[in-house]
Write a protein that holds these residues in place. Sequence first.
Motif, PDB file in Angstrom:
ATOM      1  N   ASP A 148     -13.674 -80.631   7.401  1.00  0.00           N
ATOM      2  CA  ASP A 148     -14.425 -79.779   8.361  1.00  0.00           C
ATOM      3  C   ASP A 148     -14.092 -80.228   9.778  1.00  0.00           C
ATOM      4  O   ASP A 148     -14.445 -81.331  10.193  1.00  0.00           O
ATOM      5  CB  ASP A 148     -15.923 -79.906   8.096  1.00  0.00           C
ATOM      6  N   THR A 149     -13.421 -79.382  10.517  1.00  0.00           N
ATOM      7  CA  THR A 149     -13.045 -79.705  11.908  1.00  0.00           C
ATOM      8  C   THR A 149     -13.789 -78.831  12.910  1.00  0.00           C
ATOM      9  O   THR A 149     -13.409 -78.715  14.075  1.00  0.00           O
ATOM     10  CB  THR A 149     -11.519 -79.516  12.106  1.00  0.00           C
ATOM     11  N   SER A 150     -14.912 -78.249  12.446  1.00  0.00           N
ATOM     12  CA  SER A 150     -15.661 -77.343  13.338  1.00  0.00           C
ATOM     13  C   SER A 150     -16.312 -78.068  14.522  1.00  0.00           C
ATOM     14  O   SER A 150     -16.496 -77.484  15.592  1.00  0.00           O
ATOM     15  CB  SER A 150     -16.725 -76.580  12.539  1.00  0.00           C
ATOM     16  N   ASN A 151     -16.659 -79.343  14.315  1.00  0.00           N
ATOM     17  CA  ASN A 151     -17.289 -80.068  15.443  1.00  0.00           C
ATOM     18  C   ASN A 151     -16.272 -80.837  16.283  1.00  0.00           C
ATOM     19  O   ASN A 151     -16.641 -81.637  17.138  1.00  0.00           O
ATOM     20  CB  ASN A 151     -18.377 -81.015  14.936  1.00  0.00           C
ATOM     21  N   CYS A 152     -15.003 -80.626  16.045  1.00  0.00           N
ATOM     22  CA  CYS A 152     -13.955 -81.323  16.817  1.00  0.00           C
ATOM     23  C   CYS A 152     -13.496 -80.416  17.963  1.00  0.00           C
ATOM     24  O   CYS A 152     -13.083 -79.273  17.732  1.00  0.00           O
ATOM     25  CB  CYS A 152     -12.758 -81.644  15.910  1.00  0.00           C
ATOM     26  N   VAL A 178     -18.572 -88.802  15.633  1.00  0.00           N
ATOM     27  CA  VAL A 178     -18.102 -87.891  16.685  1.00  0.00           C
ATOM     28  C   VAL A 178     -19.240 -87.714  17.690  1.00  0.00           C
ATOM     29  O   VAL A 178     -20.348 -87.286  17.316  1.00  0.00           O
ATOM     30  CB  VAL A 178     -17.690 -86.533  16.101  1.00  0.00           C
ATOM     31  N   VAL A 179     -18.998 -88.089  18.944  1.00  0.00           N
ATOM     32  CA  VAL A 179     -20.022 -87.975  20.011  1.00  0.00           C
ATOM     33  C   VAL A 179     -19.389 -87.267  21.200  1.00  0.00           C
ATOM     34  O   VAL A 179     -18.172 -87.181  21.325  1.00  0.00           O
ATOM     35  CB  VAL A 179     -20.569 -89.365  20.425  1.00  0.00           C
ATOM     36  N   ALA A 180     -20.267 -86.774  22.082  1.00  0.00           N
ATOM     37  CA  ALA A 180     -19.768 -86.087  23.295  1.00  0.00           C
ATOM     38  C   ALA A 180     -19.031 -87.086  24.185  1.00  0.00           C
ATOM     39  O   ALA A 180     -19.380 -88.259  24.295  1.00  0.00           O
ATOM     40  CB  ALA A 180     -20.949 -85.475  24.050  1.00  0.00           C
ATOM     41  N   GLN A 198     -15.518 -87.391  21.365  1.00  0.00           N
ATOM     42  CA  GLN A 198     -14.743 -88.591  21.075  1.00  0.00           C
ATOM     43  C   GLN A 198     -15.384 -89.304  19.886  1.00  0.00           C
ATOM     44  O   GLN A 198     -16.514 -89.020  19.519  1.00  0.00           O
ATOM     45  CB  GLN A 198     -14.702 -89.523  22.300  1.00  0.00           C
ATOM     46  N   ILE A 199     -14.664 -90.257  19.303  1.00  0.00           N
ATOM     47  CA  ILE A 199     -15.171 -90.982  18.148  1.00  0.00           C
ATOM     48  C   ILE A 199     -15.603 -92.358  18.615  1.00  0.00           C
ATOM     49  O   ILE A 199     -14.820 -93.090  19.215  1.00  0.00           O
ATOM     50  CB  ILE A 199     -14.104 -91.104  17.045  1.00  0.00           C
ATOM     51  N   VAL A 200     -16.875 -92.676  18.347  1.00  0.00           N
ATOM     52  CA  VAL A 200     -17.424 -93.983  18.699  1.00  0.00           C
ATOM     53  C   VAL A 200     -18.102 -94.540  17.458  1.00  0.00           C
ATOM     54  O   VAL A 200     -19.017 -93.898  16.896  1.00  0.00           O
ATOM     55  CB  VAL A 200     -18.428 -93.880  19.875  1.00  0.00           C
TER      56      VAL A 200
END
Length: 196
Positions: free
Chosen positions: A174-178, A189-191, A183-185
């Motif tokens: 699922d790449t809908s939230n990319c 996945v975070v803003a 960015q990845i922390v």
Amino acid sequence: MQALQALKREVASLKEEKLKLEDAYKASLAETREAEEAVNMRWHEADQKCADLLGSMIPLQAEVTKLKEVAENFKALEDRCVSQEAKLVETEGELAAKIEALNLLQAENGTLQADFNKLRVEKEFLDKQLATQNSKIEELEKSNKELLDDMAGTFDEGFKEALAQATCENPGIDTSNCNPGNQIVDGKVVALDLGE
């Protein structure tokens, strides 16, 4: 009683003193009258001599009167000349001061005119430089915008390509939230924090 006797003695003493003063006053009055008579007599003699002199001076008096008039006229003329001379000196002084002030103003005006011309040339030069700099700034801003637009387009294309590769390598992911704003922390996945 003793006070009464003392008072009587004092009264008697004052009476004696009063009599002495009255005698002295009478003597002084007599001397004054004699002196007054002597003065009156001398005054009469002097008055007679004056009358005699006046009689002999009548012809001269008319001449003296004429001379006095001439002297008064001369004095008035002399006073007027002195006054006019003082006014002339004052006017010359004021004129000299005004000429000096005018010369100073003319010199200052020449200096100010030279400074003004110099500043005008400098302003024209600075205006040209400013116009050149503004033109350069506009060109740089235009170039900067083009670069930013190019970078944004390149970044967006690269992100889409990376996302396509990730999907290809991991089908069903699922790449809908990319999106480029995340960015990845710590594996999440975070803003994207734009403040960094």
